[in-house]
Structures are given as structure tokens and as C-alpha cells.
Design an enzyme around this catalytic site. Sequence first.
Site: not given
Length: 547
Positions: A37, A78, A160-161, A352
Site C-alpha cells: 500500500d 486504496t 485494511k478490510d 495500489d
Amino acid sequence: MKNNILFTALVCLTLFSCKVEKKVTQKTKLVVGVVVDQMRYDYLTRFADRYGEGGFKRLLNEGFSLENAHYNYIPTYTAVGHTSIYTGTTPTNHGIISNHWYDKYLKETIYCVDDSKYKTIGNDGDGGKKSPYRMLTTTITDQLRLAQNMKGKTIGVAIKDRSAILPAGHTANAAYWFDGGSKGEWISSSYYMNELPTWVTEFNASKKADEYLSKPWETLYDIDTYTESIADDNKFEQPFKGQDKPVFPHNIPELRSKNNNYSILKAIPAGNSFTNDFAKAAIIGENLGKTDYTDFLAVSFSSTDYVGHQFGVASKEIEDTYLRLDKDLEDLFNFLDTEVGEGNYTLFLTADHAAVQVPAYLKSVKIPANYISYKKFTAYVNEITKKHFNSDELVENISNFQIFLNKEKIAELKLDANTVAQKIADEVINYKTIYKSVTARTLQSTSFTSGILNSLQNGYNQKLSGDVLLIPNPSTLSTYYKDGGTSHGSGYSYDTHIPMIFYGNGINQGNSKKKYEITDIAPTLANLLQVEFPNGTTGKIITEVIE
């Protein structure tokens, strides 16, 4: 004569057989997608002298690196990035237009993976009420499952979900993410399961999160050797709550209570190590790469993003975070060699999105940069509509550099929505920090084949996006970051240029300087795996990569 003909035939047959045998690639037992990320491409080169041989360098030396890979749309956020990697297309088709966006039908701001139809699996909180239903197309992970008649497993893992859910697709066996705050546990959603598998329960019970939070964050090496970053004590970073200055060491055990308890783990390099631990537990717990079918593990390292936002691109913290991530990757690759078998897995690594240098820092070295206040900009837009249409109620929402019109009010005043949108677009270009403005109607009726307006068009979704879309000047962020730190979201190269490396079974060795786009990953994998492309694919196969 007959003997000569027979001999020639045998030689030809032998050569043909050898040639065919050489081209046959062993079936991949496990595909591993690694997304870092907020990783800029230049983190590969900037810290190269400090990386070990088994992490990033292993991929570069033994895999295939696309050195000129970019995102081809706006906005570079993201959720959008993870979705585009795995669907092989852009928001125009897949429908994930941001992390949060204004829903013009519900008249409220929504979050990309929120879904109240489901409940949390793992604790009694609300962190698991999620699903991928807003993603409109299939992913490469979906296509692999479909091609094997739903055999083979797909598992998504990330702090992160959204970074776990969207890559894993609609058909995933499971996606897991970290619930911080007072929880400190890996959780999932009832979209996938009714209860956590035993291996996840045991992992949570091991209290690894507390173990990582029991140590201060100190530099991996002598801080004086961190020469690829600016001074540790500077005005361009945001300290942790409870910390006077954003400098090493960061006393995590002491700062934990003032920074939302377990959530501080997300914002330090240990969060990546913690994710790596869980990914390895998933490989063992789910028996990935051990059957006759091809499995897929989608893992995202999220802590790099939190660190980047808080401390910026040029910080000692970012340098230390990537040196530590390099060791985590080496550990993961060695684990895959042992557990799945070297040559039995195919892996790709990308990001991302990237990030801009802190605008205040750029300004300090005389590079144009700025901040934009949404509050002031909204007032400016309302003045435009009041001047030309005698109403300051024609704009319903401004967010993500998009303007959503109040269609009911426009109809009530017997105005034409396209006329209102065009007037706003014509006028807002005069705002100091706005570089481009274009209406939705223009994006629907005109084809931009290159440049930044092409990126804007690729990110525009006719059903979901706003009525006027804006592009700020280069190196411009929201005033939210005026006190330090950085962000991303633009179509400029500092946000679009990311690493893209393929490695392992079926992958050539080398590199390329040709331009490729993030949407090319999914069709390349589909071709390698000999499965159908995701159903919205607009990318192309990177033929240089595949054996």
C-alpha cells in the site's frame, strides 16, 4: 535410403518432442498476489543499497520487473487500486470509484465495502459488516475459482478490510482483516462463514499483536546511516498523539493508549510483520498449494500507507519501514519455498497507488505545490451558481474532486442540469488550485485517448460519478495535510508510477522499460493460468513476462 529417411524422421521427432517438453510449464499450485500500500516505484531504487538479497532484490534478480508501470485512471486510492489490479479494468467498469464516495441515490456518503446484511465473525463489534457487493465485475480470483468448478481456495489477508475483501473477489472462501481499537483481533464477515476457523482463533489467542506493541519503534540500523531521507526532526511530519516531535524512537508501549490502543499497530512497520505472520498461518491453516487445484492468496501490506500518510515520502520512518518490509518479504518467500515448494508458486508484487512528496516540503525547496480547502472551494462554487442562476442550493455534494448537482432543486427552478454543470466547469477553472474541469456530459460524449483527461475518463463511472469532475494542480493536497504528512489520489506520475514484478513458476527473468498499465496484471495471470479473463477486463496480456 530407407534407413536415412527413418533416421531423419527419428531425429525430427526427437527434436520436436524436446521442443514441446521445454515449453511445458508445471501447473502452479499457489498464486500469491502481494500489494504494498502506497509504494512508489522509486522505493525499489532509492533503498536498493540497503536491501538484502532475499526480498525485493530476489524478485528483481530472478523475476520480471516492469519498470514503467502506471495507474491509468483517477482517483488513485486504496480500494480503487486493489480492485483494478484484480479485475483488470478501471472504475468505469468495476464501479469502485473511491474508498468513500457520495451516493447520489441514497443522498449520503458510503464506504466501499460496508454491507449491513452481514455481521462480524470473530467478535461482537461492527467491523465485519462487509462484503464486495459494490464491485460490479469479476476478479482474476473469481475466474480461477470458476474455471476449477469452485475447487481451489481463495483467501484475502490485509490489515485494511477493503484490501482483503476486494482482491479476494465475490467467490472467496474467506477474507480476513484486523480489527484495532480495543479488539486487536483478525476478523471476517458472515458473507464468507459462520465462525472463524480454528487456526484463526488460535492465532488471535496467541496475542501476537500485544507482543509487537510491547516494543518501541527504533530504527533497524543506526539512524545516521539513513541517508536516503531528510532530517528526522522536521516540520513536514505528524507526530503520534502524545509525542512532542515526530522523531525516533517512538515509544509504542507508552503511546498505545493515546493512539486508539491496537490501532497503532497499523501505523508502524510491525503491522506488516504481523500481516506476514497471519498470511503464513493462512497458508498452513488452509493447506494452500497442497492439492491438485490452484489456490490464490491475496495479501496486502497496509502499514506502509499509514506510515506514509503520517510521515511523508522523504522521512526516516518510510526508509525504516521499507528496510523492515524487505526482511518480511524475504521471510515470506523462504516460507513459500519450504511450505509450497520453490517452483510450485507464482507471485506478483505491485502497489495500489504511490504518493506525492509533502507539499510543504516541496514548497520549501521552491517546487510548486499547494493545499486546497474544500470549505473555501465549496463557498466559491456556491457563489458561481448564485451569480449565474440566482441560487446557492444547486450543489448537493463536493468530494473526491467531484461536484454532485442537486437535480431536484435544478428541476424546481426549471433550469437545465447540463447548462448548470457546464457553467460551473467553465468558472471553477479560475480557482487558484484547479488545473482542469470537465463535465460528465463531456466525458460521455468525447473520447480522450491520452493524457490526464484520459485518466479522468477511465475513472469516471456514468452511474456513480459526479456531474463535474476536477483535476487539481500538481502536488496539491487537501488542507487536512497542511500540518504534515502526505496523501495520493491524482493522475500525476508521483501517484501512478508503481512497482510491478512477476516471479516464480511460468515467469520469465528480466525487465522491461515499455509502458504498462495496472489493468494488465489480471489478463496476464489469466493467460498464464489458462482461465477466462475477468468479465470487465480492459487490460492486455504482458507477453514479455510469460514463458
